[in-house]
Design a protein around this motif. Structure first.
Motif, PDB file in Angstrom:
ATOM      1  N   SER A 121       0.843  -1.196   0.000  1.00 56.32           N
ATOM      2  CA  SER A 121       0.000   0.000   0.000  1.00 56.32           C
ATOM      3  C   SER A 121       0.873   1.239   0.000  1.00 56.32           C
ATOM      4  O   SER A 121       2.006   1.218   0.508  1.00 56.32           O
ATOM      5  CB  SER A 121      -0.940   0.030   1.209  1.00 56.32           C
ATOM      6  N   LEU A 122       0.326   2.291  -0.540  1.00 55.41           N
ATOM      7  CA  LEU A 122       1.018   3.570  -0.622  1.00 55.41           C
ATOM      8  C   LEU A 122      -0.007   4.673  -0.400  1.00 55.41           C
ATOM      9  O   LEU A 122      -1.056   4.685  -1.046  1.00 55.41           O
ATOM     10  CB  LEU A 122       1.678   3.727  -1.997  1.00 55.41           C
ATOM     11  N   ASN A 123       0.266   5.580   0.518  1.00 57.41           N
ATOM     12  CA  ASN A 123      -0.634   6.703   0.754  1.00 57.41           C
ATOM     13  C   ASN A 123      -0.326   7.826  -0.236  1.00 57.41           C
ATOM     14  O   ASN A 123       0.802   8.342  -0.260  1.00 57.41           O
ATOM     15  CB  ASN A 123      -0.501   7.228   2.184  1.00 57.41           C
ATOM     16  N   VAL A 124      -1.300   8.183  -1.035  1.00 59.24           N
ATOM     17  CA  VAL A 124      -1.156   9.265  -2.009  1.00 59.24           C
ATOM     18  C   VAL A 124      -1.813  10.511  -1.431  1.00 59.24           C
ATOM     19  O   VAL A 124      -3.013  10.505  -1.119  1.00 59.24           O
ATOM     20  CB  VAL A 124      -1.801   8.897  -3.353  1.00 59.24           C
ATOM     21  N   MET A 125      -1.049  11.567  -1.275  1.00 56.76           N
ATOM     22  CA  MET A 125      -1.576  12.798  -0.710  1.00 56.76           C
ATOM     23  C   MET A 125      -2.491  13.478  -1.724  1.00 56.76           C
ATOM     24  O   MET A 125      -2.108  13.722  -2.869  1.00 56.76           O
ATOM     25  CB  MET A 125      -0.442  13.735  -0.319  1.00 56.76           C
TER      26      MET A 125
END
Length: 645
Positions: A475-479
């Motif tokens: 998972s990767l948090n995209v701002m």
């Protein structure tokens, strides 16, 4: 004064009415902001020369506070002005909507049951009249105010619109809920497409006075009024309360016309199983047949994918997409409604259907209805303050707001970045063979070599090999944000790259989930197949396959790296739906892939497979990106994407 004089709104403020046109001949007028609509022009003509109007937009919504205080409720009233651009007004962080007070919420147990409701109506109007009393003199005579541009103007704050759900609108207008708020159509004639006299504020007040004086009034019964003899709006200057009632988008369209009628008609055209198959082939959205209770959120989610679903599935004359209100589009709305009534086979004596007759008039008067929506709640902060106060009063202890600590060692000092791995634990030492098979990334090493040897790479040139191992993140948090459209502050959206997990014991197989995203490319990452077009320069669609961190011997990167498969550039639009159409980008008959820095990812992207009248039965949300050849970029997935495309 707090709003019209706020210098923060200097570039988003209008002081005079305007007429905007699509064409230079002035034959096709645009209805967008409030100052482009008719109401402002009509009222401006009634005021002295040089007067400045501040159109007052009120909204209210009774809200439960049960989290803190049992069955307690709050009834906040909010105010904004039509001088401020709607895009700014909808931003919670701009504070363009202010809380002006709370209405009393009481069970009125001191009244008999048969008179309790009417007593509640009187209490509401009395409280509102006290709250809005300053508008009476200021609206009629004007008040000197310093505006956001620094000039001193004679400002007339005039009540222009009231945003609320339908029961509350009826309460405001003193109407019974079985009657139309705009016209005098009889309750058994709402299915007819006929012109009816509009409600008159002066005539309504006269009817109420007659009822109050004589005790009986036939006109009172015919108009479907409640016996509120002193409505709060009776003394407000230049105000017609029946022209202030805005369309209730949430209940009339989202929950009413769309799901109860339009969706069912489209299902009958396409076929229930076919529509459900389309939904089942889209990730993150439920199929129609799998949902037992529909909420406003689910109705809107369906609408966000409905245009792409119908494109190619129905004949072109069934689907007509319009993205801006103009004279021509409003005429088309009127013609479509007339065609519907001419060809209907049953009598739709339904108030939600009847209300569609008034949408064109209300749009011409008050502008487009996109921000007159009871689901666009700007009251979270105010309600929080009220809730916190009630909690403090109940507990007699101070409240402490806690902030969560970061739990990751990567991305802490990255500053203002688009993407972070904060809080996610890596899958350590994943082999290249696993990446090839489980993540479907056969060209991983080749793409990594190209990235490490690119001019912008700060890593030492040590070539990766098939024996290297990598820390992989799922998972990767995209701002995202802050949004200039919805008003939401910046936040995080989770992009996933999760491989399939095989069944183990009683646990069933878990399918893989790989998101598509919008990427803002650097020039060194562009290949011949990815030359930016003139409409969306530098923005491309990519399919995330692997999110990883470089091992120490290959160097250090400020941001995580992402292995992606590219789609073709954004230059082709579907002529009916106006959605961009893309397909898999190929290079020497293989998927065109790259490794990019995660901070190039700017937003999640929703793709819908383009198909004809019958979708392939083997397509599902898990495999549709693999097996379909062409895709719509769904610009209706959220307002920011809609505006951008």
């Amino acid at each position: 004064m707090e709003l019209i004089g706020n210098p923060a709104f200097h570039d988003a403020m209008a002081y005079v009415p305007e007429r905007a046109y699509v064409d230079s001949q002035g034959t096709n007028r645009i209805y967008d902001e409030m100052w482009t609509a008719d109401w402002w022009w009509d009222v401006q003509g009634k005021l002295p020369a040089g007067a400045t109007i501040a159109p007052i937009i009120l909204s209210s919504d009774k809200t439960s506070l049960s989290i803190f205080s049992g069955d307690k409720k709050a009834w906040p009233v909010y105010l904004t002005i039509g001088n401020i651009s709607k895009d700014v007004r909808r931003q919670v962080s701009s504070h363009a909507t202010i809380l002006i007070g709370y209405l009393p919420v009481s069970k009125l147990e001191c009244f008999e049951k048969k008179t309790c409701s009417l007593a509640g109506y009187h209490l509401f109007h009395h409280a509102m009249s006290l709250l809005l009393r300053p508008l009476v003199d200021a609206g009629r005579d004007g008040k000197a105010m310093v505006c956001a541009d620094g000039y001193l103007c004679c400002v007339h704050p005039i009540f222009a619109a009231y945003v609320a759900d339908f029961p509350e609108q009826c309460l405001v207008a003193c109407n019974k809920e079985s009657r139309c708020l705009c016209c005098l159509v009889q309750s058994n004639k709402r299915g007819d497409h006929e012109e009816n006299p509009w409600r008159s504020m002066a005539d309504t007040l006269k009817t109420l006075r007659c009822k109050h004086r004589n005790g009986r009034s036939r006109k009172f019964d015919d108009k479907g009024l409640h016996a509120v003899y002193k409505p709060f709006w009776k003394d407000l200057p230049f105000t017609n309360i029946f022209a202030c009632i805005t369309p209730d988008i949430l209940h009339q369209l989202h929950k009413g016309v769309f799901h109860d009628h339009l969706l069912q008609w489209c299902v009958s055209i396409v076929g229930e199983k076919e529509v459900d198959a389309h939904f089942q082939a889209m990730s993150r959205y439920p199929g129609i047949l799998t949902v037992s209770q529909w909420t406003g959120t689910e109705h809107k989610e369906m609408q966000r994918v409905f245009v792409g679903l119908l494109s190619g599935t129905v004949d072109d004359h069934v689907l007509v997409v319009c993205q801006q209100h103009m004279d021509l589009s409003l005429k088309a709305m009127e013609d479509s409604l007339k065609t519907f009534h001419d060809h209907k086979h049953i009598d739709f004596n339904v108030l939600k259907i009847h209300s569609l007759q008034h949408y064109v008039s209300l749009i011409r008067a008050l502008r487009s209805a996109d921000s007159y929506n009871t689901d666009n709640k700007c009251d979270y902060e105010a309600i929080h303050h009220k809730s916190a106060y009630l909690a403090w009063k109940q507990l007699k202890t101070p409240l402490v707001v806690k902030s969560s600590d970061s739990v990751s060692d990567w991305g802490e000092q990255s500053g203002n970045t688009h993407s972070q791995l904060r809080g996610f634990q890596p899958h350590a030492l994943v082999t290249v063979d696993q990446i090839h098979i489980e993540y479907k990334a056969p060209d991983f090493i080749l793409a990594l070599k190209q990235f490490l040897t690119s001019p912008s790479s700060c890593c030492s040139i040590v070539h990766p090999t098939e024996s290297d191992c990598f820390d992989i993140f799922h998972s990767l948090n995209v701002m995202v944000g802050p949004s200039t459209i919805t008003g939401h502050d910046e936040g995080m959206k989770r992009a996933q790259a999760t491989p399939m997990i095989a069944a183990q014991g009683r646990k069933p197989e878990c399918p893989g989930h790989f998101n598509t995203v919008f990427v803002l490319e650097d020039s060194h990452q562009c290949t011949d197949a990815l030359v930016p077009d003139t409409y969306m320069p530098g923005v491309h669609v990519a399919w995330i396959r692997v999110i990883f961190k470089l091992p120490n011997h290959l160097g250090d990167q400020l941001h995580p790296l992402v292995y992606v498969e590219w789609f073709t550039v954004l230059h082709c639009k579907d002529p009916v739906s106006s959605l961009y159409v893309v397909n898999h980008s190929m290079h020497h008959h293989r998927p065109n892939v790259s490794i990019i820095s995660a901070d190039c990812i700017i937003r999640l992207c929703h793709l819908q497979a383009r198909c004809r009248k019958h979708i392939n039965g083997n397509w599902s949300s898990e495999n549709v990106l693999d097996v379909a050849s062409h895709f719509y970029i769904n610009s209706y997935i959220d307002l920011d994407t809609f505006i951008a495309f």
